[in-house]
Design a protein around this motif. Structure first.
Motif, short mmCIF file in Angstrom:
data_model
loop_
_atom_site.label_atom_id
_atom_site.label_comp_id
_atom_site.label_asym_id
_atom_site.label_seq_id
_atom_site.Cartn_x
_atom_site.Cartn_y
_atom_site.Cartn_z
N TRP A 669 0.60 8.11 -1.52
CA TRP A 669 1.95 7.59 -1.26
C TRP A 669 1.92 6.06 -1.21
CZ3 TRP A 669 5.16 9.25 3.69
CH2 TRP A 669 6.52 8.94 3.49
N ALA A 670 0.91 5.52 -0.51
CA ALA A 670 0.77 4.05 -0.44
C ALA A 670 0.53 3.47 -1.84
CB ALA A 670 -0.39 3.70 0.50
N GLN A 671 -0.29 4.16 -2.64
CA GLN A 671 -0.56 3.68 -4.01
C GLN A 671 0.72 3.68 -4.86
OE1 GLN A 671 -3.68 6.46 -5.05
NE2 GLN A 671 -5.31 4.98 -4.65
N ALA A 672 1.53 4.73 -4.72
CA ALA A 672 2.78 4.81 -5.49
C ALA A 672 3.75 3.70 -5.07
CB ALA A 672 3.43 6.18 -5.30
N LEU A 673 3.79 3.39 -3.77
CA LEU A 673 4.67 2.31 -3.30
C LEU A 673 4.15 0.95 -3.75
CD1 LEU A 673 5.40 3.81 0.21
CD2 LEU A 673 7.19 2.97 -1.34
N ALA A 674 2.84 0.81 -3.81
CA ALA A 674 2.24 -0.46 -4.27
C ALA A 674 2.44 -0.65 -5.77
CB ALA A 674 0.75 -0.48 -3.93
N LYS A 678 10.48 -1.89 -7.91
CA LYS A 678 11.90 -1.93 -7.53
C LYS A 678 12.15 -2.74 -6.26
CE LYS A 678 13.15 2.51 -9.63
NZ LYS A 678 13.59 3.90 -9.39
N ASP A 679 11.13 -2.85 -5.40
CA ASP A 679 11.30 -3.55 -4.12
C ASP A 679 10.05 -4.36 -3.84
OD1 ASP A 679 11.09 -4.02 -1.22
OD2 ASP A 679 12.87 -2.75 -1.04
N ALA A 680 10.17 -5.68 -3.99
CA ALA A 680 9.00 -6.57 -3.89
C ALA A 680 8.40 -6.56 -2.48
CB ALA A 680 9.42 -8.00 -4.27
N GLU A 681 9.27 -6.52 -1.47
CA GLU A 681 8.79 -6.54 -0.08
C GLU A 681 7.93 -5.30 0.22
OE1 GLU A 681 10.51 -6.03 4.43
OE2 GLU A 681 11.96 -6.36 2.82
N MET A 682 8.42 -4.13 -0.22
CA MET A 682 7.65 -2.90 0.01
C MET A 682 6.39 -2.88 -0.84
SD MET A 682 10.59 0.00 0.61
CE MET A 682 9.57 1.31 1.27
N LYS A 683 6.49 -3.43 -2.04
CA LYS A 683 5.31 -3.49 -2.93
C LYS A 683 4.19 -4.28 -2.24
CE LYS A 683 3.92 -4.94 -7.60
NZ LYS A 683 3.69 -3.64 -8.25
N GLU A 684 4.54 -5.41 -1.68
CA GLU A 684 3.55 -6.27 -1.02
C GLU A 684 2.97 -5.59 0.22
OE1 GLU A 684 3.30 -10.61 1.18
OE2 GLU A 684 5.06 -10.17 -0.05
N ARG A 685 3.87 -5.02 1.02
CA ARG A 685 3.42 -4.36 2.26
C ARG A 685 2.44 -3.23 1.96
NH1 ARG A 685 6.49 -0.10 6.07
NH2 ARG A 685 5.15 -0.27 7.89
N ALA A 687 0.79 -2.63 -0.90
CA ALA A 687 -0.41 -3.01 -1.68
C ALA A 687 -1.57 -3.22 -0.72
CB ALA A 687 -0.13 -4.28 -2.48
N ASN A 688 -1.28 -3.86 0.43
CA ASN A 688 -2.30 -4.12 1.43
C ASN A 688 -2.80 -2.81 2.06
OD1 ASN A 688 -3.88 -5.60 3.35
ND2 ASN A 688 -2.25 -5.28 4.85
N VAL A 689 -1.83 -1.90 2.37
CA VAL A 689 -2.19 -0.61 2.98
C VAL A 689 -3.03 0.22 2.01
CG1 VAL A 689 -1.27 1.56 3.91
CG2 VAL A 689 -0.12 -0.60 4.45
N ALA A 690 -2.58 0.29 0.75
CA ALA A 690 -3.30 1.07 -0.27
C ALA A 690 -4.72 0.54 -0.45
CB ALA A 690 -2.54 1.02 -1.59
#
Length: 742
Positions: A669-674, A678-685, A687-690
């Motif tokens: 799920w973290a990888q898919a969000l990274a 569509k959303d730069a803020e969530m991508k950045e957040r 990417a670190n978790v993934a």
């Protein structure tokens, strides 16, 4: 602005434990997205405690979360993720009470055979914790149950290996049901022409009237039914099947639903126990009555209560019970190693879960030697037994189903506002003697009337007009969306179904059904039609009443997917909210027993993962929140990857279990969000978790696996200690640090 709320239910046994691992992840991923995930306790222990606040200290008191949720589901903002909870039998209720009392909760004992007014009132008070106490409260909508596309695709590519061949030499297995005087045969039904207030009365042979239930409001257009199970005929049926099973040298098995049908089915179960063990139980009837042995709770209740007798008498009765097996057919076993038969405990064999396994196991059940053997499967009432008989006969003719090629049978189920039999608990009575039980309106006229003999089981059911209208609409909607035929499983020989057919024929023309295949068929014919199609790889929608909904959404998924816990279960609530049930499959007591014994939880939370997707989608639709829409989209991708990579829990200790599965779901799920743009803020957040999860994958899996292999203590079965359960279900310090830091 206030955050949008998603309510996650705290339940029992395996799904409750799995939530300790999964919920922190869900809360972490939704943080900062405008979503709050709150928890409401609908567990068996929670329901008991909420119902007895006057017995508790201030620290022990808990709110009545079930009542609160009952109000919430009638509001358009409702968004509830509902996990499987215990539908408690009396032995389960008693076990939960025992544990609560041992922990210092002054909950009263359950009065099995109430003798005083106080005990009768107490028994009624406990009814909110027994059987299907939760579902009728929460299900303010009809049911849309189907396998998620990714799940079905995966199941066909990777078919489960539990299917056993039907013997080419033939099978003696069959479904046995009554031919007369059952609920099906005695059913009477009427549609109310105007609102009214009914009462249920028993009139004895001398004309004496006893009011069984007062103040039963009914609406215009509401269908009301009454039916009676004649116990003399039921006992005769059991006796005949015992003879048949002995003659054919097959197992005897009984398939009821003593949890959901919490009044009628335990009585029917008790009659089976008393007929099978008749010689021993009749011989010692006085002693057994004296110690309060209750056959409705199964043979186990009789055996446990023998300890109240002198040792010599106890041994004599045990010997006489053991002697019964010499002249009777062998019983299907629940646990052959422990000698637990089909008649030991009423909640051990639940028809909707047990009958699919008979089909899956090639028409066989386990015998006392731990071998599979043909069985006579007794499903006494004809209302639904015939459709099980049809699928068994089909398998005899055509062999086992193939999960790699078979189509799906999804379901649109009528269940809103306590529709049909599952709403009959408070209107089910055992006849005190010969006479009549009738439903009478305010004008004093009998609407429905049933002749009864002593001990007969009377039940009355209701189905309101608005839920039926909504059910027809949902069936058309699903037929349009899927392009599959929609089949209403309705029997014009059954009184209730005849009234429903009139309504279906009235409401269908209100929808554009151009190009759709919509039919009304008897359950036997509908089963035949559906099975022919699934063998060709074609999909069909079953449009059914409440009980068939329950039965079919176990039957077909167990054959197709290996489990009904993998179903997508959406309840569009009548007032615009959503209830998302995490598949079927119950609360899996054997799973928690394995965790306690060897530290391995094999519960698959795929149902929870799948339910979260439409829950997020509804939240996005209601609020226009794009972050939540993104959570749904990426979780869907994570589920696909989870399935493709085979990260579901193993059944064996020291292999991946529920905790490992939830870790991999979190990673994907973290990888898919990274990976999304569509959303730069969530991508950045993310990417670190993934990155952290990827770098620590080996360490985390090692920490999770090393937690297995030894007994675990969670501080209680029905009411575990949160800290202890958290420690057991979150054993990876590395994973916890990453999640908690979010």
């Amino acid at each position: 602005m206030e955050n949008y709320k998603i309510t996650w239910t705290k339940v029992d046994e395996a799904p409750m434990l799995a939530s300790y691992a999964l919920l922190p992840v869900v809360k972490a991923f939704t943080k900062g997205t405008g979503i709050d995930v709150e928890t409401k306790d609908i567990s068996l222990a929670g329901r008991i405690l909420a119902n007895f606040p006057d017995n508790l200290t201030e620290e022990q008191k808990i709110p009545d979360d079930l009542a609160e949720l009952g109000k919430l589901v009638k509001k358009p903002e409702a968004n509830v993720v509902k996990l499987p909870n215990i539908s408690a039998s009396i032995p389960q209720l008693q076990a939960a009470i025992k544990e609560l009392r041992e922990k210092g909760y002054d909950v009263p004992e359950y009065p099995e055979e109430p003798k005083t007014e106080e005990e009768i009132a107490l028994q009624k008070r406990f009814a909110v914790a027994l059987g299907s106490a939760v579902n009728p409260v929460l299900r303010e909508g009809n049911s849309d149950r189907r396998p998620a596309a990714a799940v079905k695709k995966f199941a066909q590519k990777n078919p489960h290996k539990m299917m056993k061949p039907w013997p080419e030499s033939g099978s003696k297995t069959r479904v046995a049901f009554m031919k007369e005087k059952d609920f099906y045969g005695t059913e009477k039904s009427a549609t109310m022409e105007k609102p009214d207030n009914l009462r249920i009365e028993y009139v004895d042979e001398n004309g004496g009237v006893t009011v069984l239930k007062e103040n039963l409001p009914v609406l215009e257009g509401e269908i009301v039914d009454s039916a009676v199970m004649n116990v003399a005929e039921l006992r005769k049926f059991y006796a005949e099947q015992i003879e048949e099973a002995k003659k054919d040298d097959v197992l005897l098995s009984l398939h009821l639903k003593a949890t959901m049908m919490k009044i009628s089915d335990p009585i029917m179960f008790g009659h089976a126990v008393s007929v099978y063990y008749k010689d021993a139980l009749d011989k010692h009837a006085d002693a057994l009555k004296e110690i309060g042995a209750n056959v409705n709770n199964g043979l186990t209740d009789v055996l446990e209560k023998l300890s109240k007798l002198p040792a010599e008498k106890k041994a004599e009765i045990e010997a006489d019970i053991a002697k019964v097996y010499e002249t009777r057919p062998d019983l299907a076993m629940v646990d052959s190693r422990k000698g637990i038969t089909n008649l030991h405990v009423p909640n051990n064999v639940i028809v909707d879960a047990s009958m699919p396994v008979v089909v899956r196991d090639g028409g066989k059940m386990w015998n006392k030697n731990d071998e599979l053997q043909d069985t006579i499967a007794m499903v006494p009432d004809r209302s639904y037994a015939t459709m099980y008989a049809e699928i068994i006969e089909d398998a005899k003719r055509n062999g086992q189903f193939d999960p790699s090629t078979m189509g799906s049978v999804s379901n649109v189920g009528l269940m809103a506002q306590k529709a049909e039999e599952y709403g009959s608990h408070d209107k089910t009575f055992e006849a005190a003697g010969a006479g009549v039980i009738r439903a009478v309106n305010q004008a004093g006229e009998a609407i429905l009337e049933q002749v009864v003999e002593k001990g007969d089981i009377f039940r009355m059911c209701q189905a309101k007009d608005i839920p039926i209208k909504d059910w027809v609409k949902l069936a058309v909607k699903r037929a349009k969306a899927s392009g599959s035929p929609a089949i209403f499983w309705l029997d014009d020989n059954r009184a209730h179904d005849r009234e429903v057919i009139k309504k279906v024929e009235k409401y269908l023309p209100e929808h554009d059904t151009t190009g759709l295949e919509i039919k009304i068929m008897k359950p036997v014919d509908a089963m035949k039609f559906s099975v022919e199609r699934i063998r060709k790889g074609l999909d069909t929608i079953s449009v059914t009443g409440n009980v068939l909904r329950d039965y079919l959404t176990d039957l077909f998924p167990i054959l197709e997917l290996g489990t009904s816990a993998r179903m997508l279960s959406i309840v569009p609530l009548l007032n615009g909210g959503g209830l998302f049930e995490t598949g079927a499959g119950g609360s899996a007591p054997k799973h928690i027993q394995q965790l306690l014994a060897e530290g391995h939880l094999r519960w698959d939370s795929l149902g929870e993962y799948c339910a979260l997707v439409p829950s997020f989608e509804l939240a996005a639709e209601k609020t226009g929140n794009k972050k939540v829409a993104l959570l749904a989209e990426t979780l869907d991708k994570a589920i696909e990857k989870y399935l493709e990579n085979g990260k579901n829990p193993s059944r064996k200790v020291n292999e991946i279990d529920n905790r490992g599965s939830s870790f991999y779901l979190t990673l994907y799920w973290a990888q898919a969000l990274a990976a999304q743009d569509k959303d730069a803020e969530m991508k950045e957040r993310f990417a670190n978790v993934a990155k952290q999860l990827e770098e620590n994958e080996a360490k985390i899996t090692e920490e999770l696996l090393s937690a297995q292999g030894s007994p675990q203590d969670i501080g209680g079965y029905y009411i575990p200690n949160d800290e202890m359960a958290d420690k057991v279900m979150r054993p990876s310090a590395t994973l916890n640090a990453i999640i908690d830091a979010m």
